[in-house]
Write a protein that holds these residues in place. Structure first.
Motif, PDB file in Angstrom:
ATOM      1  N   GLN A  26     -86.685 -45.300-139.540  1.00 37.08           N
ATOM      2  CA  GLN A  26     -87.221 -45.200-138.129  1.00 37.08           C
ATOM      3  C   GLN A  26     -86.719 -46.767-138.135  1.00 37.08           C
ATOM      4  N   CYS A  54     -88.384 -32.410-133.903  1.00 38.75           N
ATOM      5  CA  CYS A  54     -88.385 -32.875-132.178  1.00 38.75           C
ATOM      6  C   CYS A  54     -87.859 -31.929-131.417  1.00 38.75           C
ATOM      7  N   GLN A  84     -85.516 -47.890-131.694  1.00 35.40           N
ATOM      8  CA  GLN A  84     -85.570 -48.410-130.164  1.00 35.40           C
ATOM      9  C   GLN A  84     -84.022 -47.074-129.401  1.00 35.40           C
ATOM     10  N   GLU A 101     -89.276 -44.292-132.068  1.00 30.04           N
ATOM     11  CA  GLU A 101     -90.842 -44.546-132.697  1.00 30.04           C
ATOM     12  C   GLU A 101     -91.816 -43.260-131.700  1.00 30.04           C
ATOM     13  N   ASP A 102     -91.428 -43.398-130.651  1.00 26.81           N
ATOM     14  CA  ASP A 102     -92.504 -41.660-130.349  1.00 26.81           C
ATOM     15  C   ASP A 102     -92.418 -40.305-131.381  1.00 26.81           C
ATOM     16  N   LEU A 159     -85.814 -39.635-126.416  1.00 24.68           N
ATOM     17  CA  LEU A 159     -87.238 -38.846-127.011  1.00 24.68           C
ATOM     18  C   LEU A 159     -86.922 -40.497-127.718  1.00 24.68           C
ATOM     19  N   SER A 160     -87.557 -41.552-127.803  1.00 22.31           N
ATOM     20  CA  SER A 160     -87.196 -42.742-128.728  1.00 22.31           C
ATOM     21  C   SER A 160     -88.350 -42.162-130.421  1.00 22.31           C
ATOM     22  N   ASN A 203     -82.437 -43.484-128.874  1.00 21.63           N
ATOM     23  CA  ASN A 203     -82.909 -41.618-128.469  1.00 21.63           C
ATOM     24  C   ASN A 203     -82.076 -40.792-130.032  1.00 21.63           C
ATOM     25  N   ASN A 257     -94.278 -41.441-134.612  1.00 19.36           N
ATOM     26  CA  ASN A 257     -95.510 -41.324-134.054  1.00 19.36           C
ATOM     27  C   ASN A 257     -95.907 -39.632-134.406  1.00 19.36           C
ATOM     28  N   GLU A 258     -95.599 -39.348-133.342  1.00 10.16           N
ATOM     29  CA  GLU A 258     -95.718 -38.174-132.704  1.00 10.16           C
ATOM     30  C   GLU A 258     -95.915 -37.020-133.767  1.00 10.16           C
TER      31      GLU A 258
END
Length: 321
Positions: free
Chosen positions: A67, A113, A72, A39-40, A36-37, A74, A43-44
């Protein structure tokens, strides 16, 4: 042209590094390692979770810095050592309690996460914050401020508005944020209507109003003021209390919130648990074993509290004994 042995010595480390990288990619493809990056994840987290937590402003700054520092990367591969370095980099000069609080907030983010990846069927990973340790310093407060301390605190007020603010803080149990947001239109006799109480502000299906009761002496002061908001702002109250602490008029650890706890303790010592419930207005009573009390609704009406608060008014010198 390079000697074959030297060429082999140079290419061997490169081949080993490439092989290691290929093994990592293979493990991720086989779902042996979650992916799971950053950034993702951020955002989530903003979309699904941040709107439901109690203090979102605390998280915005923390997550933004996170962030930037771990872009970039994991999420599942971030180590405890990296988390510790991140906290010390941004809050190394802060109080240890601040660092410990940021660690708690970051741990909550990683737990989210883990749950997010679990829903997607990916393998779990350990929360790196579990291996980082910043212990909070516990500042011991006195069991109960003497009634003379609270009386002196109110009497040293330099203006009617300040005296009114101190008086209501020490008797009503209102939070400083609720008090400073109060308007004259919210006050009906001794009953104050709290429009947006903290105990019902978050994760609530419907907004409701709560009530607090102020002393009769406070009403006379309110009539002398021409402000729509009769109480001092939070900054003014904090600065005034800091000045009183320097002059040793009040204890060094007295805060607006400790006055709320003080008045609840006062009624608890009197054996009046209904008044404690009315004063605190908590969403749940974790100290009670009775499930019916977990709603934490007082059995008293505001009018009944107006009668009972006379005892505290007399002890603080607002009324003749």
């Amino acid at each position: 042209m390079l000697d074959p042995e030297k060429q082999q010595a140079l290419t061997l480390p490169l081949l080993m590094a490439l092989l290691k990288r290929l093994e990592n990619i293979e493990q991720k493809l086989e779902k042996k390692i979650s992916y799971l990056s950053t950034e993702d994840a951020v955002n989530e987290f903003h979309k699904q979770h941040l709107s439901r937590i109690k203090k979102p402003r605390n998280y915005y700054h923390l997550i933004r810095l996170f962030q930037e520092d771990f872009k970039q990367k994991n999420i599942a591969e971030i180590t405890a050592e990296e988390i510790e370095q991140f906290l010390l980099k941004h809050w190394g000069s802060a109080h240890v309690n601040t660092i410990a609080q940021k660690l708690i907030e970051l741990k909550s983010f990683f737990n989210w996460c883990i749950k997010f990846l679990k829903k997607k069927g990916q393998p779990l990973f350990y929360n790196p914050c579990d291996l980082v340790e910043f212990k909070k310093m516990i500042t011991k407060e006195p069991d109960f401020y003497p009634i003379e301390t609270i009386r002196n605190f109110i009497n040293v007020a330099t203006t009617n508005r300040q005296r009114l603010t101190f008086m209501v803080l020490a008797t009503s149990g209102m939070r400083i944020s609720e008090l400073t947001a109060c308007r004259k239109a919210d006050i009906d006799s001794q009953v104050v209507t709290i429009r947006n109480p903290k105990s019902n502000r978050y994760n609530s299906p419907s907004k409701r109003e709560e009530y607090a009761v102020i002393p009769r002496a406070a009403l006379k002061l309110i009539q002398t003021l021409h402000h729509e908001k009769p109480f001092n702002s939070r900054n003014v109250v904090v600065k005034a209390m800091e000045k009183l602490k320097k002059n040793k008029i009040i204890p060094y650890n007295m805060t607006p919130h400790s006055l709320r706890k003080w008045v609840a303790t006062y009624w608890h010592r009197k054996g009046d648990d209904d008044m404690v419930r009315f004063i605190l207005r908590h969403k749940s009573d974790k100290t009670s074993s009775d499930p019916l009390h977990h709603i934490y609704i007082a059995n008293l009406t505001p009018q009944e509290v107006c009668q009972r608060i006379k005892m505290l008014e007399k002890e603080l010198g607002f009324l003749r004994k």
